[in-house]
Design an enzyme around this catalytic site. Sequence first.
Site, PDB file in Angstrom:
ATOM      1  N   CYS A  20    -122.009  12.513 -35.463  1.00 32.37           N
ATOM      2  CA  CYS A  20    -120.829  11.806 -35.961  1.00 32.37           C
ATOM      3  C   CYS A  20    -119.714  12.827 -36.138  1.00 32.37           C
ATOM      4  O   CYS A  20    -119.970  13.972 -36.537  1.00 32.37           O
ATOM      5  CB  CYS A  20    -121.165  11.133 -37.288  1.00 32.37           C
ATOM      6  SG  CYS A  20    -119.901  10.017 -37.908  1.00 32.37           S
ATOM      7  N   ILE A  21    -118.485  12.436 -35.841  1.00 31.52           N
ATOM      8  CA  ILE A  21    -117.349  13.355 -35.961  1.00 31.52           C
ATOM      9  C   ILE A  21    -116.150  12.602 -36.505  1.00 31.52           C
ATOM     10  O   ILE A  21    -115.907  11.447 -36.145  1.00 31.52           O
ATOM     11  CB  ILE A  21    -117.017  14.005 -34.595  1.00 31.52           C
ATOM     12  CG1 ILE A  21    -115.869  15.009 -34.735  1.00 31.52           C
ATOM     13  CG2 ILE A  21    -116.714  12.957 -33.536  1.00 31.52           C
ATOM     14  CD1 ILE A  21    -115.645  15.849 -33.485  1.00 31.52           C
TER      15      ILE A  21
ATOM     16  N   GLU B 193    -124.041  12.303 -29.446  1.00 29.48           N
ATOM     17  CA  GLU B 193    -124.825  11.084 -29.551  1.00 29.48           C
ATOM     18  C   GLU B 193    -124.017   9.889 -29.066  1.00 29.48           C
ATOM     19  O   GLU B 193    -122.822   9.796 -29.330  1.00 29.48           O
ATOM     20  CB  GLU B 193    -125.245  10.883 -31.008  1.00 29.48           C
ATOM     21  CG  GLU B 193    -126.125   9.675 -31.253  1.00 29.48           C
ATOM     22  CD  GLU B 193    -126.533   9.542 -32.705  1.00 29.48           C
ATOM     23  OE1 GLU B 193    -126.500   8.419 -33.247  1.00 29.48           O
ATOM     24  OE2 GLU B 193    -126.886  10.581 -33.311  1.00 29.48           O
TER      25      GLU B 193
ATOM     26  N   GLN C  13    -104.886  14.598 -38.587  1.00 35.60           N
ATOM     27  CA  GLN C  13    -105.022  14.301 -37.159  1.00 35.60           C
ATOM     28  C   GLN C  13    -103.789  14.758 -36.381  1.00 35.60           C
ATOM     29  O   GLN C  13    -102.729  14.995 -36.940  1.00 35.60           O
ATOM     30  CB  GLN C  13    -105.293  12.805 -36.963  1.00 35.60           C
ATOM     31  CG  GLN C  13    -106.667  12.410 -37.466  1.00 35.60           C
ATOM     32  CD  GLN C  13    -106.959  10.929 -37.322  1.00 35.60           C
ATOM     33  OE1 GLN C  13    -106.116  10.154 -36.898  1.00 35.60           O
ATOM     34  NE2 GLN C  13    -108.173  10.526 -37.696  1.00 35.60           N
ATOM     35  N   ARG C  14    -103.998  14.904 -35.079  1.00 35.69           N
ATOM     36  CA  ARG C  14    -102.970  15.391 -34.152  1.00 35.69           C
ATOM     37  C   ARG C  14    -102.537  16.833 -34.463  1.00 35.69           C
ATOM     38  O   ARG C  14    -101.402  17.222 -34.231  1.00 35.69           O
ATOM     39  CB  ARG C  14    -101.748  14.467 -34.127  1.00 35.69           C
ATOM     40  CG  ARG C  14    -102.068  13.058 -33.634  1.00 35.69           C
ATOM     41  CD  ARG C  14    -100.817  12.282 -33.298  1.00 35.69           C
ATOM     42  NE  ARG C  14    -101.124  10.930 -32.884  1.00 35.69           N
ATOM     43  CZ  ARG C  14    -101.549  10.567 -31.683  1.00 35.69           C
ATOM     44  NH1 ARG C  14    -101.729  11.505 -30.753  1.00 35.69           N
ATOM     45  NH2 ARG C  14    -101.788   9.313 -31.400  1.00 35.69           N
ATOM     46  N   LYS C  15    -103.469  17.608 -35.008  1.00 35.19           N
ATOM     47  CA  LYS C  15    -103.195  19.015 -35.277  1.00 35.19           C
ATOM     48  C   LYS C  15    -104.203  19.930 -34.586  1.00 35.19           C
ATOM     49  O   LYS C  15    -104.232  21.128 -34.852  1.00 35.19           O
ATOM     50  CB  LYS C  15    -103.216  19.269 -36.793  1.00 35.19           C
ATOM     51  CG  LYS C  15    -102.114  18.525 -37.547  1.00 35.19           C
ATOM     52  CD  LYS C  15    -102.152  18.831 -39.042  1.00 35.19           C
ATOM     53  CE  LYS C  15    -101.039  18.095 -39.772  1.00 35.19           C
ATOM     54  NZ  LYS C  15    -101.049  18.380 -41.246  1.00 35.19           N
TER      55      LYS C  15
END
Length: 456
Positions: free
Chosen positions: A309-310, A343, A317-319
């Site tokens: 899971c990530i 996975e 985000q977007r960095k």
Amino acid sequence: MGSMEASTAPENGSTAAGGAGGTACNGAGAAPNGGGMERRLRSSAASASWAAHLPLEVGTRVMCRWRDQKLHPVKVIERRKGSSSSSPADYEYYVHYTEFNRRLDEWVKLEQLDLDTVETDVDEKVEDKATSLKMTRHQKRKIDETHVEQGHEELDAASLREHEEFTKVKNIAKIELGRYEIDTWYFSPFPPEYNDCPKLFFCEFCLNFMKRKEQLQRHMKKCDLKHPPGDEIYRSGTLSMFEVDGKKNKVYGQNLCYLAKLFLDHKTLYYDVDLFLFYVLCECDDRGCHMVGYFSKEKHSEESYNLACILTLPPYQRKGYGKFLIAFSYELSKKEGKVGTPERPLSDLGLLSYRGYWTRVLLEILKKHKGNISIKSHLFLTGSCTFMQELSDMTAIKADDILSTLQSLDLIQYRKGQHVICADPKVLDRHLKAAGRGGLDVDVSKLIWTPYKEQG
């Protein structure tokens, strides 16, 4: 890892008329003189007619004014009485924007809905076809890339309906984590006593969650953690990575899963976290180490999964952090002397991120070769030819992922009776440009880590 800015839905004091697609009250046949007045009277009559049928039924389709101040088609998923009174006009509606991913579903008030566009009995297949026809190919591709619901390939139709019914309404609207207030995206199965709590307050270090700000403030005076529990295995500048053993830190692992589920629709929530290791990425300052995102992996995976899971939290985000997490998972695989793969199923944004990572890593290697690379057809198609194996060994990327990436880029060609990998520099540069920037680099010299199987 895509991004969605956290903001609240706009409220509008008036209902916009003349929504997309037109309505019966805007049809032809108006008199040349005074036609505008007649249309306004008709619109007013239509609104009054629908007012008599309030509250709207679950399943109703209508146009709704979104945060971009434009009208978008929605479907009413649920409804609830407003807090001010029991009047039908004070109901709030939980709506799904049919053009977008479920992460944008939200509660709206009646004034955001254009009652002139109400439809009750709509054939979904006909509607989907009509919507598709209205979109240009470019618009449809952009929606597919950023909003389309994916990641439920393992569910049959009945299970998918059950999943969507159970998770159709977000139970937590917002969370506070550190200095950020974040709009949630999806349902997460918190204990029943937290259901319908409009906002949860998380300790950013131990991830305990509370219903009230006052509870968090009291907790912070007692909590002695300033970073995730576990071992710091990487430090480069202000970035740190901590390895947290789910068996040794069970409550933290479970709370992390609750938190992550608010932003991931496709993952099963594992209550038995003993089997997992969590790698938590942090930005560090004089106040402590603040979680940016994480990935998890099984301690023992028979399928060679190096990531279960990530998640990159929305404010970060977007960095380049999502790409960093993916690259970090492969550096761990290299340290283990194994090839790895994420996975399945991947989420929509996860697939885009992985495909970008694989493209950048593989094409940078191919650029070092001059001319096309010949490979034996029968070995290549099984992913077992010598060159493919070399690529896999160098990158720790599974041969199947290498094969699918090269095929998706149309770099595998059949010339003069044999398969070749096209290594034309101009073609490779074009694909690399399309794949975007590689994000933050992992400085392997700063990674101090012992694989789990060697930890005794």
